[in-house]
Each structure stands twice: as structure tokens, then as C-alpha cells.
Design an enzyme around this catalytic site. Structure first.
Site, PDB file in Angstrom:
ATOM      1  N   GLU A 348       0.881  -1.406   0.125  1.00 43.36           N
ATOM      2  CA  GLU A 348       0.009   0.151  -0.107  1.00 43.36           C
ATOM      3  C   GLU A 348       0.786   1.220  -0.222  1.00 43.36           C
ATOM      4  O   GLU A 348       1.777   1.508   1.095  1.00 43.36           O
ATOM      5  CB  GLU A 348      -0.757  -0.039   1.375  1.00 43.36           C
ATOM      6  CG  GLU A 348      -1.801  -1.214   1.285  1.00 43.36           C
ATOM      7  CD  GLU A 348      -3.002  -1.355   0.304  1.00 43.36           C
ATOM      8  OE1 GLU A 348      -3.477  -0.326   0.083  1.00 43.36           O
ATOM      9  OE2 GLU A 348      -3.439  -2.527   0.305  1.00 43.36           O
ATOM     10  N   GLU A 759     -19.434 -37.207   6.390  1.00 45.60           N
ATOM     11  CA  GLU A 759     -20.253 -37.431   5.637  1.00 45.60           C
ATOM     12  C   GLU A 759     -20.199 -36.842   4.150  1.00 45.60           C
ATOM     13  O   GLU A 759     -19.863 -35.941   4.079  1.00 45.60           O
ATOM     14  CB  GLU A 759     -21.825 -36.707   6.154  1.00 45.60           C
ATOM     15  CG  GLU A 759     -22.374 -37.212   7.339  1.00 45.60           C
ATOM     16  CD  GLU A 759     -22.871 -38.539   7.432  1.00 45.60           C
ATOM     17  OE1 GLU A 759     -23.334 -39.150   6.297  1.00 45.60           O
ATOM     18  OE2 GLU A 759     -22.977 -38.972   8.342  1.00 45.60           O
TER      19      GLU A 759
END
Length: 1331
Positions: A348, A759
Site C-alpha cells: 500500500e 458425510e
């Protein structure tokens, strides 16, 4: 990137006239003075811009056409062959994305123009590539100008001979891309500092022309949604393609809105808005690069940019971790690091995003030195080439891995590589498919230029090509050729076998890979399903079949529910993936070398065969063949499970108790989520049921879900369950729904293993065509989850006396109520999240030790504990050496040493299990044997194995059936007094025949493996084993199968409970046969009796009025059996008629329980030899142990005694010799030996020995006669207080012990006793019951 704008003091106008005057003075100097100034400029680069800089360059921003012209002018500022201008693509509105390449030796530009893949020119061997990208947000404009200035500075500096810049461009390939978002720049307005103007979206110019933020549009490792659609961001697509075509090493992404250097990661799995430090594996390198930039920037280095709106914002040293500042998902810098070789930081440059052009000169001055310094940092670390040892050619896409840093890079087109590293010592490996990996150790990296390290890889004899598994001839070497533009920097070989594997197909698959990769695989079976299908497990390890001390063990279990098949197929895919990539892919190689991996594709093979392809919601095939849900079949902490334990469940529980598993996952289907303990709660309602290690379980669950983008979104099955939501794709089990009797909770509560349930998809049995998709979604998750086994704390617990590991020591963590225990060499693993902990190691007989430990996020920290024996034990231990000079004389006998090693190895928690699993024996444990079958079975063993068996008829039952006794020994029916003798008796109650079947299986197992298995051969050679499989054959014939509580068959044919008839006046033919022909005639070290009715172990006595001198030894034996039994140690037999029975540890004194009989796990102890000074053996010497237990030496001077671990006192007494005293230390894992040498004593009380002996003999004869009469009278009165085998103790002068154990006997428990009994005592009897 940032959102604030510049609050620092604006450009001071007063400075500009002063600088202009100074420049004017320089131009007016005389020629001689000018030459002097140019000379000075040639030796330094600290001047602001150089005398040749065009003063007009700083007065405006370059818009569309002017940007291209400015870059061409910058290229022209250097000599020919230094620069190349090209475009990597175009923006949404068709503007070119210009890149200026600067490096020496480029040659003339191509004739095809400035676009296309070849426009940049050829790569140069060994020259690292650096890129600087600006103006990604169109309204952050300083970078656009500064990069043009940098290009001009580098080219002009090289032309004028600046030594620093010449050196830089001679050794570095620099790419400058001033504007990635030229469309946005054209919409942005000068003077807009980014505070917000309330205009329509995209009006500021930040986004591209389709309203997309380019720095939120890259693929992200922690993505919460679908991968970005690149059609809307052609700028990003062009940049990704450019990155893939090259091997950038270092990069800077230049932004505006603050003044700070930000480094990866830019986001985290949690995606918290701010405050989460998301660390890369190269965190220290990134901080170094960021500091290199910040420390040379006059504002950034202060750490206090004072941007308006964020005046109080501070950054230590002017740098920050991206995610810690604020979370940016889809950022460019993370993409560079994760998906390419490139280390990128975000810079920056100014608080104001689009400051007035009047400030551009100052911005250039602020960033000039920082930019050049950053480019120079590409030369730190290690560099070199990877070449073919035979041809010398460079090897492209070879993987370079650094030990201890979980981030690899790959070589370039010429085999060249540059690996950024800080000063230190490193071990680096180069690997490529088709070549043997090579590691160079102890590479020293210093401050400054990179250390040169070259690798020459030897081609393998055979090689796997990327799209086939065919083996090539020895003279051919196939090299993995990964075309440019592939996404990953290394391309491992992916599985090809995507189809549903029914049992025969799966069996062939497993055998094929076990056969093709024997050096890293071992295929074994845990047992059989209800329908006799093998329960296969594939072990993958660099040392298969062996537990390596300190190496953790991991398991995956699939297809527990037969109709949930994705886990089954994924584990087969994983087997293929690991086997094919071992030795070539560093990640796989490291995982296999550091972890013992066990993969069980199908726990319910019977259910699978009933299931149907395409099934989403049905229960067809879910349960096993007995129609029981295996994931409701494990003992539960909150609920009494009343269903009978199934063979698949028993096999898996035994497996889990036999191996030191650390981490596990149970793969299911029907949803898409990782479920962690606890699975149920006391109330039986859906509520969060937290385990003590809830934080660890969340961490390991996230490690899986975050690699599966669809799972991580948390809304898996919208069509089926529209309201179901799992944040980050994980859930507490009970919070989702209650599962009593689940496997994952049993793992955590009854072993050291942490298990989760995964699962894998909404469709339980998907169509075959979808299987590749499941692999692609889960392959990274499967690997990353396995890596979690290496988190937390690991180490050894050692004995301070001899340095040996302590088995079953306890590792406890303060404030976490879940201890783990050590394995056979004292090694342990304890999963923990990062933090500081107080960890204590303790063991019975030792003083505990506590340490403060800080756990970090990168790998497990090693913490070893050395325990000192408690004061009493240590004092005794220090004394035990007194008898060492008389210790066994055959210690140097190699056979003895081998057998002692065997006993020690088998003493480990799973030593016996490993031995059984290695055996190829396939015993027929599927039916009960009638009396006729039993007799034929025993005769068959003797006919087939006559050299090690002998069958004897001890007598007949009330109904004239034979009571058989089978002896197993290398010299059957030949007396060998130095060998311990062990007796097994079963079937004392005819309605408890499991013990009978186990003894028949044991006999067959020993015979089958004699001369085939070295350990079992040693056992039979060194031990005499006598088996009486059925003491009550009459009762057995009347008993009824599957009648668990009936008393039919319990007694003999005359209605007598034989267990109450072992008295001095036994009345039944069965008990008389045992007493007269077995107990009284043969000298046993140990006796084991098996029965049924519960699952526990008892030890003497059965009546509370009786006491036993060696209680600790008997209790120790009982505990050893129970702890190796899959369910006995739980202390909850769960028998139908005693459902509330609770027996701590599965062990109880007989008098505290209402029945007899027991189990069988034995032990070690002491064996010895007594002789005089001439070496003559002394028989019938009295050995007194601990001033209580007495045994006599046998023929040949031998004695045996079972003792609990610890220090024991031995007194030896023999007629005509001086009394001898010694001490011996019994270890938990080996028998101790002692030799006692008597010295003749010719005088007693100063009188001649002959006189004293004669007088004493006459006196003692009279005393013995008197005592005998008294004893006979007393014994008649006391008989009612004795029962079972225990009463025989009153009949013998010699010592005999008994332990009663009720147990679900197993091969392991049966064998444990003899394996570990290299002991020496008179007889000890153990009972085992089977419910």
C-alpha cells in the site's frame, strides 16, 4: 487493497522551487564539473532520479495511449536487447495489459508484434523472474506511475553503467505491469482519495468494467463458494495464464489506501473480518520481504501512516499479515503462493488512492529504494539446477521440498529453481516422476546471495507415465511431462480406477496393489463378516507390518453402512494415489514415511452387496446381515446398548485396541459435513455434547472441510434438507442428532484415538459416472486430514534406570480430562491445538513429572519424559545388582537371547495381535464341536503333527466319554524340567462351550504355524502346553446352542457342579481324573481355566476367609488379561441377566463375585537354576520369595515362579549348604533369570554336621508325624471353607495359585499367557469365562 486515504502532510510547495533551482544549477555547470558529476552518478544510485530524467514525467498521469508510449520510451532509455514490451491480454473494454520486461541479453523483438505467448521472448536459464503489478484497483493510481518511473530508472541506469542496476539486470528477469485495470483507471478521478462519494457501484473506478473487484476474483484456498467465473474478469484470466506460463519467484502487488507492506495469507478459514493471523508455511520469509520494503520507505517504516479516518492505525515495523489486518477472500497474493512458485506481497503506497499529480515525484522518491531492494531479494535462499544424471539435461517441474516447511516449488524449463529462504541450515529434496528422489542435507544459507545447490537425479529402472500404469523396459526412462499452463506446480498421478467395486473386484484390487507395491503395503484381514467375507485392511507405510517407535498410526474406515459407498471407493482411490506417488511426490512420500496408514475400505461388505446403485435415502443394505446397524453397536457412555455385539464390531474393536491409533475418520454418506464427538448425550436429545477435546475436534474437522469447497459452504443438501446448515461444514454430532452406540465416541473414550465421522455426499450410492467428481472434491481433504496426526505433542516416556520405554504410562493435560497412554516403547502422541499446556507423565511405581509445553501450529512438538522409580522401588532397584555375579550363565546363548527378545516384543500392547495378524492361518471358528467332532479333531491334529503333539486320555466321564488331554511341545511326553509348563482347561460347565472352541482353535493355530512362524516356533520349543478342552463332555452334549441363560448342561450327568468337587475327597469321575492324572502327576507353572457366564477376571480366593500371599502377582495376571480383551476391560459385561453389572477394569477378587472360573493372560516372572560350586544341580532346594511364597527346585535344579513387576527378595535353603540371599528385578516385559550357587557348610552351631543332621532328623520325624495327625483332623473341618481348584492348595506341600477370569476369550487372550510366560514357578491356575 486498503480503504483509507492519506492523512500524512501533503506535498510541501516550498520544496519544489528549491529542487528546480538545484536542477537548473546542475545543468549550468561547466563541462568539466558535469563529467565529475556523471562519474559520481555511475558509482551510486542514491540520487533522486538521475540527470537524464525528463522533468516533465512527474507532472501528469499517463492515460490510455500515453501509457504505451511512456513504456516504449522507458524501453528506449536502455541499450538494445535490454527491454521487451508486450501485452498479456486485454481488459473488458479491449485495452492492452502492458508488461515491460527488463533483463540483459534479450535480443531483438519478435516480428509478430507485442501480443501472444511468444511476445515476451525466451526465458533465460538460471535467471529468477520478478514481477511488479500495479493499478489492480483502477482508482489506486500511484503504482501505475511509479512502475513506469521504475522501468525508466532501470533502463537508463543500465545504460549509464550504474553498478547496482547493471548487476541487477544482468542477473534478474524483471517484469513491470503498471496497470492491470486500465478500464477502471479511465473512470477514476484525480484527487479522489477513496473516502466514498455515494456514487453508483463501480463509479470510482475500483472495479473492472463489469463491476468485479479484481482482487477478490482469484481462486482461494479458503473459498466459501464456487470458484470465481473468469469470464467476467478477463484481466484476472490473463494474469493467471501469464503466471502459469512462467516461473515467477518474487512479486509485488502495488495498491493504495494506506502505507504498509502486507503479506499472506490474506484470509483465513474462519473469514473473521479482522484480527486473525493467517500464517503461511513461509511466514518468516514473508515478514523479511515485507520489512525489506517497509524499512526503505520513509513513511511506511514508521508504522504510523496517519491516514484520514484511521489516524490511530499502527503497523509494527510497517508490515502486517493480510488476514490480521482484514480478510480478503480471492486475493492475488495468496493465489501466487498457493498455486505457483511465487512469493508475493501487497504494498500500500499512499493514503490517498488517486492523489494529485503534483505529489507523484514525492511518491517516486518514497518508493524508489524500496522497489529496487525488493527486486534484489529474489536472490536470497537457495538456487540451482535439477538435471538427469545420465543425459545431463535439465528436468522441468521437478519438486523442490524443504524439510520442515510445508510448501514446495518446482523447477523451470531448464531445471532451474530459486527457493527463497532465510539464513539457516536446511535439508532439501528434489523429486520427479521417473527418478529416484535425492536429498542434500545440512545446506547452509547465509545472508546475501543464494547458496548454490545442484541435483542430479538417477532415472528409475521402471517408471509410471502420467496417463498409464504400464511398466517400461529397463533401458527406457519415461519422464513425467507436464505441459505449461497446468494449475499446480507439481502434478501427482491421479487414480484411474473409477467404478463400483463389489467384493470379488475389491479383493482383486487390494491384492494387486499389495503385490505391485510390496515395499510400502501390507494387506491383512481383521476377521470375517457375518457372511464370512474378509474385513480387509491395507496398511501403507515405508516399513509395513512394523510399528516404528515415535511414528503415529492413522486409519480410515469406509462403508460402515453398506449402502453408503462413496467412502469405500475413495479409500480404494486413495490406496492407488498413495502407491503410485510414493517416491515421486514429496507430499505423499513424506506422509508415508512419517505415518503408518491403515485403510479399511469396507466394514460392512455384506450390506454393500445388498445395496442398490442410485440410492439416496433408503436403508437397503445399511445394516449387516444380522440386520443390526453397526454404528449403533458399540458400547456407549450414556446408553446401555442391548443389541448383541456383531462380528464386524468385535473385529474392529479388537483392532483398535491392538494398534496405537492417534487419528481416524469414519466415512459415511447421506449429507456433506464433518461430524465430531460426542454423538449423544445423557438426555438423548439433539444438543451440543462437548468432549474435553472439543477444540481439537473442531480443528481437525475444519482441516477436512476447508479443502472441500462445497462442504465448507455448509448447505449441503438443499433439495433434500433445505433448512440444514453447518457453519464451515462441521457439526457436533449430538447437536445434529443423537447417535447412541456410535463408533467415533467409542474410539475417543476407550482408546487413544480421536475419530470424526465424515458425510461425503447427499447421495448414498451415486452412479458410477459421478465417482471421479467425488475424488476430485475430496482428495485434498483426505490428505490434509491425515496430516493432522502430526499436530500437538509427541515423545517418549522412559525409565531413568535403564532408559527403556515405559508401557502404559499416562499422559495427562491439565484442565483437559482425557489422558492418553504410551505404547510399547514408551512412545505417545497427544493431539492439541496451539497453546501453552501443563503436561504430566505418570506410571505405576514411578514419580510423576510435569512440564510446561507450548504447542505451535506447525507440526507436533517433541516432549520426552524420564521417570524415576518411587523411593521404595528405587532403593530396591539399587540393591538388585548384588546377585548379578550369579546371574544366568547362558546369557550369551543366541537362542536364549532370541527368545527373550520375543517375550519382550510380545509383551507390548499389540505385540501378540501383530503376531496373529501376520499368521496366514485361517481357522474355522464358525461352529461348535460335538463330543464326536472334538475327538476326531484332536486325533486329526496328532496324526498331522505327531512330532509336536501327544494325546492322552485322563479318564472317563460319568457317561463314559473320554476326557482328552493334548500336549503340545517340541518333545511331547518327554520330561524337560527347565521348561515352564502351562495347563489350559475348559468346559467345566457343559453349557459354556466357548472356552472349548477357543482351546481347539489355539491348538490348531500353534500346530499350523510351527516351523512357519519363528515366534510361535520358539514358543512351542521353549514351553510345554497341555490342553484339556472339555472337562464335562456329558454336560456339553445336553447344552443347547444360543441359550445364554439356561442351566441345562451346567452339571455333569449326575447333576454335580464339577467346580464344587475339587476337594481332597472328590466324588465325580471327571474331577478325580483331573486331580489324579493331571494336577498331582505333572508340575505346572500356570493353570488357566475357561468358563462362561460373564465377562471378567477373578483371582483367588473365592471365599473371603481365605488369604493369598502372592495377591499382587495374581491380580497383575488378571489385569493383563483383561486389558488385552476387547470388551472385558470396559468393566460392563452387559449380560442379559446382569445388565447393570459394573466391574472396574474387568477384574475382581473371587470372593467379591458369586461364581468361579475365569480367563487367561499370563506374564513373566523369574526362572532360575540352583547349583553348588562344582556345578552340580541341587534339586529339592527351598526357594522362599519375599519371606512368604515357597517353591522347590525340580530335577536338574530348576525353579520357576510368576511374580508381578518390581523388586523381589529370594532366599535359597538346601540341606548341607549355607543359606543364600539374592534380589531380582522383574520387568513388565521380560522374564528375569537368576543362578544361585551354594557353598557347602560343614559345621552347624559349631558341631559336626553329621551329628546335628542325625539328631535333627529324628526330632523332625516325630514332629512331622504329630503335625500330620493334627492336620488331618483340621482339614476335615476346614473343607467346607474351600471350593474349586483352590482347595487343592491344602493338599500339596508345593505352591499352587489360581486366577479366575470370565471372558469372551480370543486367540489373542489365549496366546498372551504362554507367550509372556517365560516364568518359573510352581503351578498357577487361571479361569476364563465366556458369556
Amino acid at each position: 487493497m486498503a480503504s483509507g486515504w492519506d492523512a500524512r502532510p501533503p506535498w510541501r510547495p516550498g520544496r519544489l522551487p528549491m529542487l528546480l533551482c538545484m536542477l537548473l544549477l546542475l545543468r549550468l555547470r561547466s563541462p568539466a564539473r558535469a563529467a565529475h558529476i556523471k562519474k559520481a552518478e555511475a558509482t551510486t544510485t542514491t540520487t533522486s532520479s538521475g540527470a537524464e530524467a525528463d522533468e516533465g514525467q512527474f507532472d501528469r498521469y499517463y492515460h490510455e495511449e500515453e501509457l504505451g508510449s511512456a513504456l516504449r520510451e522507458a524501453a528506449a532509455a536502455g541499450p538494445p536487447g535490454l527491454a521487451r514490451l508486450f501485452s498479456i491480454g486485454r481488459s473488458v473494454e479491449g485495452r492492452p495489459l502492458w508488461v515491460l520486461r527488463l533483463t540483459a541479453g534479450l535480443g531483438p523483438p519478435p516480428p509478430d508484434g507485442d501480443e501472444g505467448p511468444d511476445a515476451a521472448g525466451p526465458l533465460l536459464p538460471g535467471r529468477p523472474q520478478v514481477k511488479l503489478v500495479g493499478n489492480m484497483h483502477g482508482d489506486e493510481t500511484v503504482s501505475r506511475q511509479v512502475l513506469v518511473y521504475l522501468a525508466r530508472e532501470l533502463a537508463a541506469g543500465y545504460r549509464r553503467g550504474d553498478p547496482r542496476l547493471v548487476r541487477l539486470l544482468n542477473t534478474t528477469d524483471v517484469y513491470v505491469l503498471p496497470s492491470l485495470n486500465p478500464d477502471g483507471f479511465e473512470r477514476a478521478r484525480e484527487g479522489d482519495c477513496g473516502l466514498g462519494d455515494g456514487g453508483p457501484p463501480g463509479a470510482s473506478g475500483r472495479d473492472n468494467s463489469r463491476g468485479r473487484d479484481l482482487n477478490r476474483s482469484f481462486p482461494d484456498q479458503f473459498s466459501t463458494g464456487e470458484p470465481p467465473a473468469l469470464d467476467d474478469v478477463p484481466e484476472v484470466r490473463a494474469l493467471i495464464d501469464w503466471i502459469r506460463r512462467n516461473k515467477f519467484v518474487l512479486s509485488g502487488n502495488l495498491h493504495g489506501g494506506s502505507v504498509v507492506a502486507s503479506y499472506p495469507f490474506d484470509d483465513s478459514p474462519e473469514h473473521e473480518a479482522t484480527g486473525v493471523y493467517s500464517k503461511t508455511s513461509d511466514d518468516e520469509v514473508f515478514k523479511y520481504l515485507a520489512k525489506a520494503y517497509a524499512s526503505n520507505h520513509p513513511i511506511m517504516k514508521t508504522g504510523t501512516p496517519h491516514c484520514p479516518g484511521d489516524e490511530d492505525e499502527t503497523f509494527k515495523d510497517g508490515i502486517t499479515n493480510g488476514a490480521h489486518w482484514y480478510d480478503v477472500e480471492g486475493g492475488m497474493q495468496d493465489y501466487n503462493y498457493v498455486w505457483a512458485n511465487c512469493f508475493e506481497i501487497t504494498l500500500e503506497l499512499s493514503c490517498c488512492k488517486y492523489p494529485p499529480a503534483s505529489q507523484l515525484r514525492q511518491e517516486w522518491e518514497n518508493n524508489r529504494e524500496s522497489l529496487i531492494t525488493l527486486i534484489e531479494k529474489v536472490h536470497i535462499g537457495v538456487k540451482g539446477f535439477v538435471k538427469d544424471l545420465v543425459t545431463g539435461s535439465g528436468l522441468e517441474n521437478a519438486t523442490i521440498s524443504v524439510a520442515g516447511i510445508n510448501h514446495n516449488i518446482t523447477t523451470g524449463r531448464f531445471g532451474d529453481f530459486h527457493r527463497l529462504l532465510l539464513p539457516g541450515t536446511y535439508n532439501i529434496t528434489a523429486a520427479l516422476t521417473g527418478y529416484m528422489p535425492l536429498t542434500v542435507n545440512n545446506i547452509i544459507v547465509k545472508e546475501g546471495p543464494a547458496t548454490k545447490v545442484n541435483f542430479s537425479l538417477r532415472p528409475t529402472v521402471t517408471s509410471v507415465i502420467s496417463d498409464t500404469t504400464d511398466v517400461v523396459t529397463a533401458s527406457t526412462v519415461a519422464i513425467l511431462n507436464i505441459p505449461p499452463g497446468t494449475q499446480s506446480s507439481h502434478q501427482p498421478i491421479q487414480p484411474k480406477d473409477f467404478h463400483h467395486h463389489h467384493f470379488p473386484d475389491m479383493e482383486i484390487f487390494l491384492r494387486r496393489f499389495a503385490n505391485e507395491y510390496p515395499n510400502i503395503t501390507r494387506l491383512y484381514s481383521l476377521g470375517k463378516s457375518v457372511e464370512s467375507r474378509e474385513l480387509y485392511v491395507m496398511e501403507i507405510s515405508d516399513n509395513p507390518g512394523v510399528h516404528e517407535p515415535g511414528e503415529p498410526e492413522f486409519k480410515y474406515i469406509g462403508n460402515m453402512h453398506g449402502n453408503e459407498v462413496v467412502g469405500r471407493e475413495l479409500l480404494l482411490n486413495l490406496i492407488e494415489y498413495l502407491c503410485k506417488n510414493f517416491g515421486t511426490d514429496p507430499e505423499v512420500t513424506d506422509l508415508v514415511q512419517s505415518t503408518r496408514i491403515h485403510l479399511m475400505p469396507s466394514m460392512n461388505p455384506d450390506g454393500y452387496e445388498k445395496a442398490q446403485e442410485g440410492d439416496s435415502v433408503s436403508v437397503i443394505g445399511r445394516n449387516n446381515s444380522n440386520n443390526f446397524d453397526l454404528n449403533r453397536n458399540f458400547p456407549d457412555q450414556f446408553v446401555q446398548i442391548t443389541d448383541p455385539t456383531q462380528p464386524e464390531t468385535i473385529a474392529v474393536m479388537s483392532w483398535m485396541k491392538a494398534y496405537p491409533f492417534v487419528l481416524s475418520a469414519n466415512l459415511h454418506g447421506g449429507s456433506l459435513v464433518v461430524n465430531y464427538p460426542f454423538d449423544d448425550d445423557e438426555q438423548g436429545v439433539a444438543t451440543y455434547s462437548k468432549s474435553p477435546d472439543d477444540a481439537v475436534f473442531q480443528q481437525i474437522a475444519l482441516s477436512y472441510s476447508k479443502e472441500n469447497s462445497q462442504m465448507f459452504q455448509g448447505r449441503p443438501c438443499k433439495n433434500m434438507y433445505p433448512n440444514e446448515y453447518f457453519p464451515h461444514g462441521i457439526t457436533n454430532g449430538a447437536s445434529w442428532y443423537n447417535v447412541p452406540g456410535g463408533m467415533q465416541d467409542w474410539n475417543y473414550l476407550q482408546t487413544n484415538c480421536f475419530e470424526v465421522t465424515i458425510e461425503l455426499g447427499c447421495v448414498k450410492y451415486p452412479f458410477e459416472k459421478d465417482l471421479p467428481k467425488f475424488w476430485e472434491q475430496n482428495r485434498r481433504s483426505l490428505i490434509q486430514f491425515m496430516k493432522q496426526v502430526h499436530q500437538g505433542v509427541k515423545g517418549f516416556v522412559l525409565d531413568a534406570t535403564d532408559g527403556r520405554g515405559i508401557l502404559n504410562a499416562t499422559i495427562s493435560v491439565a484442565e483437559i480430562n482425557h489422558p492418553v497412554t504410551t505404547y510399547k516403547t514408551g512412545d505417545y502422541w497427544r493431539l492439541l491445538v496451539p497453546g501453552t499446556y501443563k503436561i504430566t507423565a505418570s506410571a505405576r511405581g514411578y514419580n510423576p513429572v510435569t512440564k510446561n509445553v507450548t504447542v505451535k501450529g506447525e507440526g507436533a512438538i517433541q516432549v520426552n519424559f524420564t521417570l524415576v522409580r518411587s523411593s521404595a522401588d528405587s532403593n530396591n532397584e539399587s540393591k538388585k545388582g548384588k546377585g548379578d555375579s550369579t546371574n544366568t550363565e547362558d546369557a550369551s546363548d543366541p537362542t536364549t537371547k532370541v527368545f527373550e527378545t520375543l517375550i519382550k516384543d510380545l509383551s507390548a500392547e499389540n505385540g501378540l495381535e501383530a503376531l496373529i495378524l501376520r499368521s496366514s492361518s485361517n481357522l474355522a471358528l464358525y461352529r461348535y464341536h460335538s463330543y464326536k467332532d472334538l475327538s476326531e479333531f484332536l486325533r486329526g491334529l496328532v496324526m498331522n503333527y505327531p512330532h509336536i503333539t501327544n494325546l492322552t486320555n485322563l479318564g472317563q466321564s460319568a457317561e463314559y466319554r473320554h476326557i482328552w488331554s493334548l500336549e503340545i511341545s517340541n518333545k511331547p511326553n518327554v520330561s524337560e524340567p527347565e521348561e515352564p509348563k502351562i495347563r489350559f482347561v475348559a468346559g467345566i460347565h457343559g453349557n459354556a462351550p466357548v472356552g472349548t472352541e477357543l482351546l481347539l482353535a489355539l491348538a490348531e493355530f500353534l500346530c499350523l504355524n510351527y516351523k512357519r512362524n519363528p515366534a510361535l516356533t520358539q514358543l512351542v520349543d521353549r514351553t510345554r502346553i497341555v490342553i484339556v478342552p472339555s472337562l464335562n463332555p456329558d454336560g456339553r452334549e445336553r447344552a443347547q446352542e444360543k441359550d445364554c441363560t439356561s442351566k441345562i448342561g451346567r452339571t455333569n450327568a449326575r447333576g454335580k457342579d464339577l467346580d464344587t468337587d475339587f476337594t481332597n475327597n472328590a466324588s465325580q469321575p471327571e474331577t478325580k481324573a483331573i486331580i489324579e492324572n493331571l494336577i498331582q502327576r505333572q508340575d505346572f507353572s500356570l493353570s488357566v481355566a475357561l468358563d462362561g457366564g460373564s465377562v471378567l477376571v477373578t483371582y483367588p480366593y473365592d471365599k473371603p476367609v481365605q488369604t493369598v500371599e502372592n495377591k499382587e502377582t495374581l491380580k497383575h495376571l488378571a489385569s493383563l488379561y483383561a486389558s488385552n480383551h476387547p470388551s472385558m476391560h470396559l468393566g460392563q459385561p452387559g449380560c442379559p441377566n446382569k445388565s447393570d453389572e459394573n466391574i472396574p477394569g474387568g477384574v475382581m477378587r473371587g470372593a467379591e463375585w458369586h461364581s468361579h472360573l475365569g480367563s487367561m493372560k499370563v506374564h513373566k516372572g523369574v526362572h532360575g537354576f540352583v547349583k553348588d560350586k562344582t556345578g552340580k544341580p541341587i534339586s529339592k532346594a527351598v526357594i522362599v520369595l519375599n519371606e512368604g511364597i515357597k517353591v522347590h527346585t525340580k530335577e536338574g535344579g530348576y525353579f520357576h515362579v510368576l511374580l508381578a513387576p518390581g523388586v523381589h527378595n529370594i532366599n535359597a535353603i538346601a540341606d548341607g549348604y549355607q543359606q543364600q540371599h539374592s534380589q531380582v528385578f522383574v520387568h513388565h516385559d521380560a522374564a528375569s533369570s537368576v543362578v544361585i550357587v551354594f557353598d557347602t557348610d560343614n559345621r552347624i552351631f559349631g558341631l559336626p554336621r553329621e551329628l546335628v543332621v542325625t539328631v535333627s532328623g529324628a526330632t523332625m520325624s516325630a514332629l512331622i508325624l504329630t503335625a500330620g495327625i493334627i492336620w488331618c483332623i483340621c482339614s476335615i473341618k476346614s473343607n467346607r471353607h474351600k471350593d474349586g481348584f483352590h482347595r487343592l492348595r491344602q493338599h500339596h506341600d508345593e505352591y499352587e495359585d489360581e486366577i479366575r477370569m470370565m471372558s469372551t476369550g480370543s486367540k489373542k487372550s489365549l496366546l498372551s499367557h504362554e507367550f509372556q510366560d517365560d516364568t518359573d514357578t510352581e503351578e498357577e491356575t487361571l479361569y476364563s469365562s465366556k458369556h
